[in-house]
Scaffold this motif. Sequence first.
Motif, PDB file in Angstrom:
ATOM      1  N   UNK A 147      -4.211  60.983   6.311  1.00 16.48           N
ATOM      2  CA  UNK A 147      -3.201  61.523   7.225  1.00 16.48           C
ATOM      3  C   UNK A 147      -2.666  60.455   8.171  1.00 16.48           C
ATOM      4  N   UNK A 148      -3.585  59.668   8.756  1.00 18.62           N
ATOM      5  CA  UNK A 148      -3.115  58.725   9.763  1.00 18.62           C
ATOM      6  C   UNK A 148      -3.783  57.362   9.577  1.00 18.62           C
ATOM      7  N   UNK A 149      -3.298  56.566   8.614  1.00 17.77           N
ATOM      8  CA  UNK A 149      -3.894  55.251   8.366  1.00 17.77           C
ATOM      9  C   UNK A 149      -3.991  54.356   9.600  1.00 17.77           C
ATOM     10  N   UNK A 150      -2.990  54.365  10.519  1.00 11.74           N
ATOM     11  CA  UNK A 150      -3.135  53.483  11.690  1.00 11.74           C
ATOM     12  C   UNK A 150      -4.346  53.839  12.542  1.00 11.74           C
ATOM     13  N   UNK A 151      -4.556  55.151  12.770  1.00 12.87           N
ATOM     14  CA  UNK A 151      -5.710  55.576  13.569  1.00 12.87           C
ATOM     15  C   UNK A 151      -7.008  55.216  12.857  1.00 12.87           C
ATOM     16  N   UNK A 152      -6.999  55.414  11.523  1.00  8.99           N
ATOM     17  CA  UNK A 152      -8.181  55.072  10.728  1.00  8.99           C
ATOM     18  C   UNK A 152      -8.504  53.594  10.871  1.00  8.99           C
ATOM     19  N   UNK A 153      -7.458  52.762  10.790  1.00  9.53           N
ATOM     20  CA  UNK A 153      -7.635  51.314  10.950  1.00  9.53           C
ATOM     21  C   UNK A 153      -8.212  50.995  12.326  1.00  9.53           C
ATOM     22  N   UNK A 154      -7.666  51.691  13.337  1.00  8.91           N
ATOM     23  CA  UNK A 154      -8.067  51.386  14.708  1.00  8.91           C
ATOM     24  C   UNK A 154      -9.535  51.740  14.941  1.00  8.91           C
TER      25      UNK A 154
END
Lengths: 190, 191
Positions: free
Chosen positions: A94-101
Motif C-alpha cells: 500500500x505505501x512503499x515510502x512508509x515501508x522504506x522509512x
Amino acid sequence: MEYIAIVLSAILVNNIVLAQFLGLCPFFGVSNKISTAAGMGGAVLFVMTVAAIVTYLISHYILIPYDLIYLRTVTYILVISSLVQMVEIILKKVSPPLYQALGIFLPLMTTNCAILGVAILVIQQEHTLISGVVFAIAHAIGFTLALVILGGIREQLELLNVPKGMRGNPVILVAAGLLAMAFMGFAGIV
Amino acid sequence: MDQVKNFTKGFIRENPVFALMLGLCPALGTTTSAYNGMGMGLATLFVVVMSNIVVSLIKNFVPNKVRIPSYIVIIASFVTIVDLVMAGYMPALHEQLGLFIPLIVVNCFVLGRAEAFAQKNTLGSSIIDGTGMGLGFTLALTMLGAAREILGSYSLFGFQFIRDDGMLIFILAPGAFIALGYLIALTNRLK
C-alpha cells in the motif's frame, strides 16, 4: 474527561519507558538520532493500537468465554508476531515510502515488550474497547516522546568530552535516569 | 576446557545485561530489592535452560522459515508454567514482579540464546550455555537489586543495617537507570 486522564497519565505521569520500564531495547537501540527515533515511534503507534484491538477481541470473545485465560501469553505473542508480519506485507503493497522509512524497525517490533505489555495491561485494567484504544495510542505517544527526547540528548552527547569509563552505554543510561527524574515532576497532575 | 569457557562467558564477558544490554526491561523494572531481582533472574534462568533444551532437541525438525515463531511458542509455554507455578507457590513475589513474568517471552536475551546458540549446538552444550547465561542474568539482576536496595532503603535482602529511610530515588525509576549506568561502567573496567 476520563479519556483525558488516561492520556495525560500514559504520556507524562506513567510514561511507558521512563516509569514502567517497557520497551527499553528500542529505547536504547534506535535512539541515536531524532529521525530514527521518530520512525520507530510511528511504527510502534501503529502496531500497538492494532495489537491492543485484536488481543482485546480475542480475549473477550475466545479466551474468557471458553475459560482459556492460561493461554493468554502464548496467544498474545502469536497474534502480535503474525500481526507484525501482516502489517509488513500490507505496508509494502500500500505505501512503499512508509515501508522504506520504517525499514528494520518493523520486524524488531515482535520482541518489543511494550507492545505485549500494553496488550496485557488493557485486559488487566479492565478497559472497554474504546478506552483500550485510547490507552494504547497514548502509551505509544509516550513511547515516541521518550525516544525522541533521548535521541536529541544523544545527538548532543556526541559533542561532549565524557570520562573514559563512562563512554558509550553508561552515560546514556545516566542521561536516561535524569530524564526519568524530570518526568517524575509530572507526578500528581492527574 | 571449552565447556568451562562456555559456562562462564555469561558471568562477565558476555553478561546479558552488563555487556550485551539485553533484557533490560526486567533488569530495571523488577530490581527494587535484591530478593526481587534474584526471583526474576531465577524465573528467567528456568525459562532459558528449558527453551534451550527443547530448541536443541527439535532443531532438525523445524523448517527454517517458521523457526522464530516456533521458538516463541516454546518460550511462551515455559513462561506460562513459571507464571502459574509462581502464582500458586510464591504469591507475594508474583505480585511484586507482576507484568514482568509474562514479559519474559519477549526478553530478547532468551530468544537470542535459542537463535544464536541452541539451534546450532548439541543438547549438552546448550544446557551449559543456558545455565551459564541464565546465572549471569540472575547475577546481574541480584547485583543491581542489591545496589538499589542498599542505597535506597539501607538494607540488603530485607536486613536493615541503618535505621533510616534511605535515598528513595534509587528505589524509584530514575535510580534504576543511574545505578545500571554505573554498574556497566564498573564491569567495563573489570573487563
